[in-house]
Design a protein around this motif. Structure first.
Motif, short mmCIF file in Angstrom:
data_model
loop_
_atom_site.label_atom_id
_atom_site.label_comp_id
_atom_site.label_asym_id
_atom_site.label_seq_id
_atom_site.Cartn_x
_atom_site.Cartn_y
_atom_site.Cartn_z
N ARG A 169 50.75 -21.63 21.99
CA ARG A 169 50.16 -20.35 22.34
C ARG A 169 48.74 -20.62 22.84
NH1 ARG A 169 52.69 -15.99 20.62
NH2 ARG A 169 51.87 -15.31 22.64
N VAL A 170 48.38 -20.04 23.95
CA VAL A 170 47.11 -20.35 24.61
C VAL A 170 46.20 -19.12 24.57
CG1 VAL A 170 46.01 -21.24 26.69
CG2 VAL A 170 48.34 -21.96 26.12
N VAL A 171 45.00 -19.28 23.99
CA VAL A 171 44.08 -18.16 23.83
C VAL A 171 42.70 -18.56 24.35
CG1 VAL A 171 42.95 -16.60 22.19
CG2 VAL A 171 45.33 -17.32 21.80
N PRO A 172 42.15 -17.85 25.35
CA PRO A 172 40.78 -18.12 25.78
C PRO A 172 39.77 -17.43 24.86
CG PRO A 172 41.74 -16.40 27.14
CD PRO A 172 42.82 -16.83 26.17
N PHE A 226 37.70 -13.10 21.49
CA PHE A 226 39.01 -13.74 21.51
C PHE A 226 39.92 -12.96 22.46
CE2 PHE A 226 37.14 -14.98 17.51
CZ PHE A 226 37.56 -16.29 17.31
N GLY A 227 40.39 -13.60 23.49
CA GLY A 227 41.28 -12.93 24.42
C GLY A 227 42.70 -12.85 23.89
N GLU A 228 43.55 -12.13 24.62
CA GLU A 228 44.96 -12.11 24.28
C GLU A 228 45.61 -13.42 24.72
OE1 GLU A 228 46.86 -8.75 25.98
OE2 GLU A 228 45.47 -7.29 25.11
N PRO A 229 46.71 -13.82 24.06
CA PRO A 229 47.42 -15.03 24.51
C PRO A 229 47.82 -14.91 25.97
CG PRO A 229 48.22 -14.33 22.36
CD PRO A 229 47.31 -13.24 22.85
N ILE A 230 47.57 -15.94 26.74
CA ILE A 230 47.82 -15.87 28.19
C ILE A 230 49.12 -16.58 28.58
CG2 ILE A 230 45.37 -15.70 28.71
CD1 ILE A 230 45.41 -18.64 29.50
N ASP A 231 49.92 -16.99 27.57
CA ASP A 231 51.16 -17.70 27.86
C ASP A 231 52.36 -16.76 27.83
OD1 ASP A 231 52.41 -18.22 24.78
OD2 ASP A 231 50.26 -17.93 24.92
N ALA A 276 50.79 -15.74 34.96
CA ALA A 276 50.56 -16.81 35.93
C ALA A 276 50.73 -18.18 35.27
CB ALA A 276 49.16 -16.67 36.54
N LEU A 277 50.23 -18.32 34.04
CA LEU A 277 50.36 -19.60 33.33
C LEU A 277 51.81 -19.91 33.02
CD1 LEU A 277 49.05 -22.02 31.91
CD2 LEU A 277 48.84 -20.59 29.86
N ASP A 278 52.57 -18.91 32.55
CA ASP A 278 53.97 -19.10 32.21
C ASP A 278 54.77 -19.52 33.44
OD1 ASP A 278 56.41 -18.53 30.37
OD2 ASP A 278 56.80 -17.32 32.14
N THR A 279 54.52 -18.86 34.55
CA THR A 279 55.25 -19.18 35.78
C THR A 279 54.94 -20.58 36.26
OG1 THR A 279 55.20 -16.85 36.42
CG2 THR A 279 55.65 -18.46 38.16
N MET A 280 53.67 -20.96 36.19
CA MET A 280 53.29 -22.30 36.66
C MET A 280 53.86 -23.38 35.76
SD MET A 280 49.56 -23.74 37.70
CE MET A 280 49.67 -22.78 39.21
N LEU A 281 53.85 -23.17 34.44
CA LEU A 281 54.41 -24.16 33.53
C LEU A 281 55.91 -24.30 33.73
CD1 LEU A 281 52.43 -23.51 30.23
CD2 LEU A 281 52.33 -25.53 31.69
N ASP A 282 56.59 -23.19 34.00
CA ASP A 282 58.02 -23.26 34.30
C ASP A 282 58.28 -24.22 35.46
OD1 ASP A 282 58.89 -21.60 32.34
OD2 ASP A 282 58.91 -19.80 33.59
N THR A 283 57.45 -24.12 36.47
CA THR A 283 57.63 -24.95 37.67
C THR A 283 57.27 -26.40 37.40
OG1 THR A 283 57.13 -23.05 39.07
CG2 THR A 283 56.98 -25.23 40.08
N LEU A 284 56.13 -26.61 36.79
CA LEU A 284 55.62 -27.97 36.62
C LEU A 284 56.43 -28.77 35.61
CD1 LEU A 284 51.77 -27.40 36.66
CD2 LEU A 284 53.27 -28.03 38.54
N VAL A 320 44.19 -21.96 36.92
CA VAL A 320 44.70 -20.74 36.29
C VAL A 320 43.99 -20.49 34.96
CG1 VAL A 320 46.73 -19.72 35.19
CG2 VAL A 320 46.96 -20.85 37.40
N LEU A 321 43.83 -21.53 34.16
CA LEU A 321 43.16 -21.39 32.87
C LEU A 321 41.71 -20.96 33.04
CD1 LEU A 321 44.60 -24.64 31.27
CD2 LEU A 321 45.20 -22.31 30.61
N ARG A 322 41.05 -21.52 34.02
CA ARG A 322 39.64 -21.19 34.25
C ARG A 322 39.48 -19.75 34.72
NH1 ARG A 322 36.60 -24.88 38.48
NH2 ARG A 322 38.40 -24.13 39.63
N ARG A 323 40.38 -19.30 35.56
CA ARG A 323 40.31 -17.91 36.03
C ARG A 323 40.55 -16.94 34.89
NH1 ARG A 323 40.04 -16.77 41.30
NH2 ARG A 323 40.13 -18.48 42.78
N GLU A 324 41.45 -17.28 33.97
CA GLU A 324 41.69 -16.41 32.82
C GLU A 324 40.44 -16.30 31.96
OE1 GLU A 324 44.13 -14.52 31.94
OE2 GLU A 324 45.75 -15.09 33.31
N LEU A 325 39.74 -17.41 31.76
CA LEU A 325 38.50 -17.37 30.98
C LEU A 325 37.42 -16.59 31.72
CD1 LEU A 325 36.99 -18.25 28.44
CD2 LEU A 325 36.36 -20.36 29.63
#
Length: 343
Positions: free
Chosen positions: A166-169, A200-205, A210-218, A306-311
């Motif tokens: 789980r990813v949280v910025p 504390f942001g919401e989980p971005i995964d 955008a993060l979920d879609t990119m991880l699916d691809t990569l 993507v992570l940097r833009r979320e932060l």
């Protein structure tokens, strides 16, 4: 619940900084984050928690975590693990003992992402534990909250963990007032009366992000992660679109490539580093990158963007909540494309 004296002492110092030494500390989203941290189902599934934040002073850690409840300091799985520079923190036996007890992983700066420190961080995530990073890699002295580029180590943690963490910025402000740089004597003492913000942001995964879609691809590209892609591919086809709606993020301009000078990578032979064993996770990941180097580099760059833009977006929201002007919060300092255009 067993008492962890050293961790409790550090936690008490952090709480003193946020609750007593500062003039104010505005904490946002903490209850949601502690619920995620205590989620037993997440731990059973082997999903760790990966947090990351902007880095504005030498007091960010442990100061940021002074807002955490006391119970989180009494369990290793609810106390953050983090990476610390070996040439700064692990310089003698006493420091080695203290920082190891404080769940800091010794990291060789300049050695790259294929080193035992990153292997250990991945292992902690796979145990369902909490890992925190400052992905800018050093204290950012910008007074306009300008984010520098993120290091690729965070990409490796996301791509190679068997179960997605789980990813949280986390967006922080004010700690640069507590430990400004440069500062006069006594330089080792934090300055009082800082106005702190810990958001504390919401989980971005979440599914469909955008993060979920990119991880699916990569993660479906065998050259980037040598384990578990077949299962990932099956999960992708079974996913349903997310019903979660979010406010549209503002357009964040990207200026021309950074003018910061590049730092040459130290020679491992000179630094006394030994290459990773051929059967180690680091060696396997390094070989995967060599097999498809350009694709791996671009994948990691896109992922940290993507992570940097979320932060950056979290920083914008934090200022909006206070009714302040956005200024240059979250502005990026370099482009991933040589001509400076945005991808």
């Amino acid at each position: 619940m067993p008492i962890r004296p050293y961790v409790s002492l550090v936690g008490g110092f952090a709480k003193y900084l946020t609750n007593v030494h500062s003039s104010s500390c505005n904490v946002i989203g903490l209850e949601r984050f502690t619920e995620l941290l205590a989620d037993e189902e997440r731990k059973k599934d082997g999903r760790g928690v990966l947090t990351y934040a902007n880095h504005i002073s030498v007091m960010d850690d442990p100061g940021v975590f002074g807002c955490m409840p006391w119970w989180t300091f009494q369990r290793p799985d609810t106390t953050r693990w983090t990476l610390g520079a070996s040439d700064i923190l692990f310089t003698n036996r006493l420091f080695n003992h203290l920082f190891n007890r404080g769940q800091v992983i010794s990291t060789d700066r300049g050695r790259g992402i294929f080193q035992p420190a990153l292997d250990r961080a991945i292992a902690k995530l796979e145990e369902g534990q909490w890992v925190h990073l400052f992905p800018e890699g050093y204290v950012n002295l910008s007074r306009t909250m300008v984010l520098r580029r993120f290091k690729w180590g965070m990409s490796r943690l996301l791509l190679e963990s068997q179960q997605r963490p789980r990813v949280v910025p986390i967006w922080i402000e004010g700690f640069d007032q507590m430990m400004p740089d440069p500062r006069g004597f006594p330089s080792f003492l934090p300055r009082p009366f800082a106005k702190l913000t810990i958001h504390f942001g919401e989980p971005i995964d979440r599914i469909g992000s955008a993060l979920d879609t990119m991880l699916d691809t990569l993660r479906c590209k065998h050259s980037l992660n040598p384990r578990g892609w077949e299962k990932e591919q099956e999960l992708v086809s079974a996913k349903q679109p997310s019903d979660v709606q979010r406010e549209e993020a503002p357009s964040i301009p990207i200026p021309p490539p950074s003018t910061f000078p590049s730092v040459p990578t130290p020679d491992p032979a000179v630094m006394g580093w030994a290459p990773p064993p051929p059967d180690s996770r680091a060696a396997q990941a390094q070989q995967a990158t060599l097999d498809d180097e350009s694709a791996a580099m671009e994948a990691r760059s896109r992922l940290v963007e993507v992570l940097r833009r979320e932060l950056a977006w979290l920083g914008v929201r934090s200022r909006r909540l206070r009714g302040e002007k956005e200024g240059e919060v979250g502005r990026l300092v370099h482009s991933l494309v040589p001509d400076g255009s945005d991808r």
